[in-house]
Design a protein around this motif. Structure first.
Motif, PDB file in Angstrom:
ATOM      1  N   GLY A 162      41.277  62.224  68.376  1.00 25.94           N
ATOM      2  CA  GLY A 162      40.644  62.390  69.162  1.00 25.94           C
ATOM      3  C   GLY A 162      39.157  63.159  68.578  1.00 25.94           C
ATOM      4  N   ALA A 163      38.305  63.707  69.561  1.00 23.29           N
ATOM      5  CA  ALA A 163      37.282  64.112  69.211  1.00 23.29           C
ATOM      6  C   ALA A 163      37.340  65.220  68.229  1.00 23.29           C
ATOM      7  CB  ALA A 163      36.353  64.876  70.372  1.00 23.29           C
ATOM      8  N   LEU A 164      38.154  66.251  68.443  1.00 23.30           N
ATOM      9  CA  LEU A 164      38.205  67.116  67.417  1.00 23.30           C
ATOM     10  C   LEU A 164      38.897  66.772  66.050  1.00 23.30           C
ATOM     11  CD1 LEU A 164      38.354  70.300  66.517  1.00 23.30           C
ATOM     12  CD2 LEU A 164      40.293  70.568  67.741  1.00 23.30           C
ATOM     13  N   GLY A 165      39.988  65.916  66.124  1.00 19.40           N
ATOM     14  CA  GLY A 165      40.687  65.281  64.935  1.00 19.40           C
ATOM     15  C   GLY A 165      39.484  64.520  64.105  1.00 19.40           C
ATOM     16  N   GLN A 166      38.697  63.878  64.856  1.00 17.62           N
ATOM     17  CA  GLN A 166      37.561  63.046  63.911  1.00 17.62           C
ATOM     18  C   GLN A 166      36.485  63.989  63.031  1.00 17.62           C
ATOM     19  OE1 GLN A 166      35.620  59.831  65.976  1.00 17.62           O
ATOM     20  NE2 GLN A 166      37.339  59.727  67.359  1.00 17.62           N
ATOM     21  N   MET A 167      36.287  65.275  64.072  1.00 23.21           N
ATOM     22  CA  MET A 167      35.513  66.328  63.157  1.00 23.21           C
ATOM     23  C   MET A 167      36.157  66.920  62.093  1.00 23.21           C
ATOM     24  SD  MET A 167      34.017  68.303  66.812  1.00 23.21           S
ATOM     25  CE  MET A 167      33.430  67.499  68.174  1.00 23.21           C
ATOM     26  N   ILE A 168      37.532  67.170  62.089  1.00 28.12           N
ATOM     27  CA  ILE A 168      38.308  67.834  61.258  1.00 28.12           C
ATOM     28  C   ILE A 168      38.262  66.817  60.166  1.00 28.12           C
ATOM     29  CG2 ILE A 168      40.574  68.583  60.604  1.00 28.12           C
ATOM     30  CD1 ILE A 168      40.762  69.581  63.354  1.00 28.12           C
ATOM     31  N   ASN A 169      38.668  65.476  60.193  1.00 28.04           N
ATOM     32  CA  ASN A 169      38.594  64.620  59.203  1.00 28.04           C
ATOM     33  C   ASN A 169      37.186  64.563  58.505  1.00 28.04           C
ATOM     34  OD1 ASN A 169      39.654  62.181  57.575  1.00 28.04           O
ATOM     35  ND2 ASN A 169      37.924  61.205  58.828  1.00 28.04           N
ATOM     36  N   ARG A 170      36.242  64.569  59.231  1.00 29.91           N
ATOM     37  CA  ARG A 170      34.658  64.542  58.354  1.00 29.91           C
ATOM     38  C   ARG A 170      34.413  65.613  57.877  1.00 29.91           C
ATOM     39  NH1 ARG A 170      33.458  61.318  63.717  1.00 29.91           N
ATOM     40  NH2 ARG A 170      32.662  63.428  64.455  1.00 29.91           N
ATOM     41  N   LEU A 171      34.740  67.013  58.563  1.00 25.03           N
ATOM     42  CA  LEU A 171      34.304  68.131  57.769  1.00 25.03           C
ATOM     43  C   LEU A 171      35.240  68.282  56.639  1.00 25.03           C
ATOM     44  CD1 LEU A 171      32.503  70.383  58.173  1.00 25.03           C
ATOM     45  CD2 LEU A 171      34.253  71.644  59.667  1.00 25.03           C
ATOM     46  N   GLY A 172      36.661  67.707  56.635  1.00 32.03           N
ATOM     47  CA  GLY A 172      37.345  67.812  55.520  1.00 32.03           C
ATOM     48  C   GLY A 172      36.775  67.135  54.411  1.00 32.03           C
ATOM     49  N   LEU A 173      36.434  66.028  54.721  1.00 30.24           N
ATOM     50  CA  LEU A 173      35.691  64.938  53.678  1.00 30.24           C
ATOM     51  C   LEU A 173      34.548  65.714  53.206  1.00 30.24           C
ATOM     52  CD1 LEU A 173      35.911  61.442  55.383  1.00 30.24           C
ATOM     53  CD2 LEU A 173      37.091  62.215  53.336  1.00 30.24           C
ATOM     54  N   SER A 174      33.822  66.125  53.942  1.00 33.48           N
ATOM     55  CA  SER A 174      32.355  66.895  53.168  1.00 33.48           C
ATOM     56  C   SER A 174      32.707  68.427  52.584  1.00 33.48           C
ATOM     57  CB  SER A 174      31.592  67.199  54.469  1.00 33.48           C
ATOM     58  OG  SER A 174      32.024  68.258  55.181  1.00 33.48           O
ATOM     59  N   GLN A 175      34.134  68.680  52.733  1.00 30.67           N
ATOM     60  CA  GLN A 175      34.014  69.859  51.851  1.00 30.67           C
ATOM     61  C   GLN A 175      35.119  69.722  50.812  1.00 30.67           C
ATOM     62  OE1 GLN A 175      33.986  72.913  56.045  1.00 30.67           O
ATOM     63  NE2 GLN A 175      35.262  73.371  54.516  1.00 30.67           N
ATOM     64  N   GLY A 176      35.391  68.614  50.637  1.00 31.75           N
ATOM     65  CA  GLY A 176      36.537  68.237  49.629  1.00 31.75           C
ATOM     66  C   GLY A 176      37.802  68.731  50.067  1.00 31.75           C
ATOM     67  N   ILE A 177      37.997  68.723  51.035  1.00 31.60           N
ATOM     68  CA  ILE A 177      39.714  69.057  51.424  1.00 31.60           C
ATOM     69  C   ILE A 177      40.369  67.728  51.961  1.00 31.60           C
ATOM     70  CG2 ILE A 177      41.169  70.414  53.119  1.00 31.60           C
ATOM     71  CD1 ILE A 177      39.282  72.663  52.927  1.00 31.60           C
ATOM     72  N   ARG A 178      41.389  67.165  51.491  1.00 30.99           N
ATOM     73  CA  ARG A 178      42.004  66.103  51.744  1.00 30.99           C
ATOM     74  C   ARG A 178      42.652  66.440  52.991  1.00 30.99           C
ATOM     75  NH1 ARG A 178      43.223  62.465  47.951  1.00 30.99           N
ATOM     76  NH2 ARG A 178      44.035  60.508  48.712  1.00 30.99           N
ATOM     77  N   VAL A 179      42.420  65.418  54.070  1.00 28.16           N
ATOM     78  CA  VAL A 179      42.965  65.582  55.227  1.00 28.16           C
ATOM     79  C   VAL A 179      44.104  64.433  55.516  1.00 28.16           C
ATOM     80  CG1 VAL A 179      42.719  65.672  57.783  1.00 28.16           C
ATOM     81  CG2 VAL A 179      41.088  66.540  56.269  1.00 28.16           C
ATOM     82  N   ILE A 180      45.182  64.660  55.838  1.00 34.24           N
ATOM     83  CA  ILE A 180      46.338  63.713  56.127  1.00 34.24           C
ATOM     84  C   ILE A 180      46.445  63.566  57.870  1.00 34.24           C
ATOM     85  CG2 ILE A 180      48.591  62.986  56.020  1.00 34.24           C
ATOM     86  CD1 ILE A 180      48.675  64.484  53.156  1.00 34.24           C
ATOM     87  N   ASN A 181      45.850  62.469  58.235  1.00 35.21           N
ATOM     88  CA  ASN A 181      45.576  62.478  59.781  1.00 35.21           C
ATOM     89  C   ASN A 181      46.774  61.541  60.415  1.00 35.21           C
ATOM     90  OD1 ASN A 181      42.419  62.982  59.986  1.00 35.21           O
ATOM     91  ND2 ASN A 181      42.499  61.689  58.068  1.00 35.21           N
ATOM     92  N   ILE A 182      47.347  62.352  61.254  1.00 35.80           N
ATOM     93  CA  ILE A 182      48.534  61.818  62.127  1.00 35.80           C
ATOM     94  C   ILE A 182      48.013  61.207  63.419  1.00 35.80           C
ATOM     95  CG2 ILE A 182      50.901  61.993  62.973  1.00 35.80           C
ATOM     96  CD1 ILE A 182      51.268  64.130  60.788  1.00 35.80           C
ATOM     97  N   VAL A 183      48.160  59.788  63.812  1.00 34.01           N
ATOM     98  CA  VAL A 183      47.734  59.419  65.190  1.00 34.01           C
ATOM     99  C   VAL A 183      49.105  58.637  65.586  1.00 34.01           C
ATOM    100  CG1 VAL A 183      45.116  58.904  64.267  1.00 34.01           C
ATOM    101  CG2 VAL A 183      46.979  57.110  63.982  1.00 34.01           C
ATOM    102  N   ARG A 184      48.727  58.108  66.871  1.00 33.25           N
ATOM    103  CA  ARG A 184      50.297  57.566  67.240  1.00 33.25           C
ATOM    104  C   ARG A 184      49.940  56.137  67.631  1.00 33.25           C
ATOM    105  NH1 ARG A 184      50.977  59.911  73.582  1.00 33.25           N
ATOM    106  NH2 ARG A 184      48.837  59.677  74.262  1.00 33.25           N
ATOM    107  N   ARG A 185      48.760  55.272  67.352  1.00 36.16           N
ATOM    108  CA  ARG A 185      48.445  54.050  67.686  1.00 36.16           C
ATOM    109  C   ARG A 185      47.888  53.451  66.403  1.00 36.16           C
ATOM    110  NH1 ARG A 185      45.170  53.293  71.457  1.00 36.16           N
ATOM    111  NH2 ARG A 185      44.668  55.568  72.305  1.00 36.16           N
ATOM    112  N   GLU A 186      48.074  52.069  66.261  1.00 34.31           N
ATOM    113  CA  GLU A 186      47.358  51.420  65.070  1.00 34.31           C
ATOM    114  C   GLU A 186      45.837  51.294  65.297  1.00 34.31           C
ATOM    115  OE1 GLU A 186      49.693  51.277  62.911  1.00 34.31           O
ATOM    116  OE2 GLU A 186      48.256  50.342  61.426  1.00 34.31           O
ATOM    117  N   ALA A 187      45.248  51.201  66.358  1.00 31.96           N
ATOM    118  CA  ALA A 187      43.940  51.221  66.789  1.00 31.96           C
ATOM    119  C   ALA A 187      43.072  52.437  66.221  1.00 31.96           C
ATOM    120  CB  ALA A 187      43.629  50.823  68.173  1.00 31.96           C
TER     121      ALA A 187
END
Ligand SMILES: NC(=O)c1ccc[n+]([C@@H]2O[C@H](COP(=O)([O-])OP(=O)(O)OC[C@H]3O[C@@H](n4cnc5c(N)ncnc54)[C@H](OP(=O)(O)O)[C@@H]3O)[C@@H](O)[C@H]2O)c1
Length: 344
Positions: A162-187
């Motif tokens: 989702g919109a927030l999830g994508q932000m958390i992933n990108r912000l985590g990457l930029s801050q050096g925090i590893r984000v294990i993302n959970i989604v529910r579809r292959e796309a």
């Protein structure tokens, strides 16, 4: 005498009962007048967020007397100001705004907003991005701040496409925090990987529980942010090592999250909650302004939101149906002047 910068009457979306989109109608009503510490915002755009869905179903953190104009956040221009220093300072400014726990929201041509719930937009931020610049961007900043302050080098996040999830992933990457993302579809796995995500798990996979457990133990993950609740919270607690915490910030499953006594007693696992309003309330005005300034700078990049569709106020129910049909892939905006030239 110069002409008044706004008309006497306006269109507004009105909710008559807490039964969802079927209880929405369009109404013509007088444009409200700002009082002490209030401003009148000519609304440019407002996204439909999950919190709006919760609100119109009576499931949000507060209910307002009905009928009421929904709409939690938006953007626009301050066209009138009541008394008060801050209100007068905001006159004429392009702003982001959030509705309060009392009074009408922003799904209208004009919205009356308390001056402390209005934030001036940088000139580099478009009104459309500005409309989505508070709820999700500040939550992403808040959650990563919580992770950082807790010394977490890796976290889990759910509903990650989702919109927030994508932000958390990108912000985590930029801050050096590893984000294990959970989604529910292959796309959704592909979507996040295209944005540089290192770890994306599909909760629909048959070996999801084992994969999650392996990653949580490999990276010693002790903090999970959960927008789903219910069985997902249980899976997160099961997967993480002792002394872990699941922070619930959304309830997409509409289910309770049962906790095993042994996990909280012997393994020191915990479940708590996050609400942006409460988190901001723990900070003083200056701290919140600094958080806002930082988020504004990141809006064009890591904190940007995609837009999938724009609807006029007349089509609010259709817009809600469209949004609920496909949540991943960009926000659906209500744009009061949809027939006007594109927003700057
Ligand atoms: N607590 C706070 O202060 C706070 C602040 C901001 C946001 N939030 C919460 O953050 C969450 C995400 O908001 P958003 O604006 O990013 O939403 P969004 O852009 O609409 O995205 C929602 C995502 O969640 C997925 N999803 C929906 N229902 C699901 C379910 N039952 N199980 C698994 N995945 C599901 C959707 O996938 P599909 O496309 O497959 O449906 C989509 O990827 C919401 O729960 C919202 O309430 C909380």
């Amino acid at each position: 005498m110069s002409a008044k910068p706004f008309p006497d009457r306006m269109k507004a979306v009105v909710l008559d009962s807490y039964t969802g989109a079927q209880a929405l109608r369009l109404e013509e009503r007088p444009v409200p007048k700002p009082g002490q510490d209030q401003v009148l915002v000519k609304v440019a755009a407002s996204p439909i967020n999950p919190s709006d869905l919760s609100f119109i179903h009576g499931l949000y953190g507060f209910q307002k007397p009905l009928p009421v104009v929904p709409g939690m956040e938006g953007s626009g221009t301050v066209v009138a100001a009541g008394s008060g220093l801050m209100a007068r300072y905001l006159q004429g400014k392009r702003v982001a705004c959030v509705s309060q726990s009392r009074g009408d929201g922003v799904w209208a041509e004009y919205a009356l907003i308390a001056s402390n719930s209005v934030l001036p937009l940088d000139s580099s931020v478009s009104l459309e991005q500005g409309a989505m610049s508070v709820v999700n961007p500040l939550t992403a900043v808040a959650l990563l701040t919580i992770a950082e302050q807790g010394g977490h080098k890796a976290i889990v996040n759910t509903a990650a496409a989702g919109a927030l999830g994508q932000m958390i992933n990108r912000l985590g990457l930029s801050q050096g925090i590893r984000v294990i993302n959970i989604v529910r579809r292959e796309a959704q796995v592909d979507l996040l990987k295209q944005q540089g995500a290192t770890d994306v798990l599909n909760s629909s996979s048959s070996d999801f529980a084992q994969q999650l457990r392996d990653l949580c133990h490999q990276y010693r993950v002790r903090l999970a942010f959960d927008a789903i609740s219910g069985p997902m919270t249980v899976q997160l607690l099961d997967a993480m090592p002792p002394h872990s915490r699941v922070t619930i910030y959304g309830g997409f499953s509409l289910e309770a999250a049962p906790v095993w006594p042994g996990q909280v007693i012997f393994e020191d696992k915990a479940v708590d909650g996050f609400w942006l309003s409460a988190w901001m309330g723990e900070h003083n005005l200056l701290q919140n302004l600094l958080i806002w300034r930082r988020a504004q700078k990141l809006l064009p990049t890591v904190l940007r939101s995609e837009i999938r569709a724009r609807y006029p106020l007349e089509a609010a129910a259709k817009a809600l149906a469209d949004y609920q049909d496909t949540m991943t892939g960009g926000k659906v905006l209500l744009v009061p002047a949809a027939e006007d030239p594109p927003l700057e």
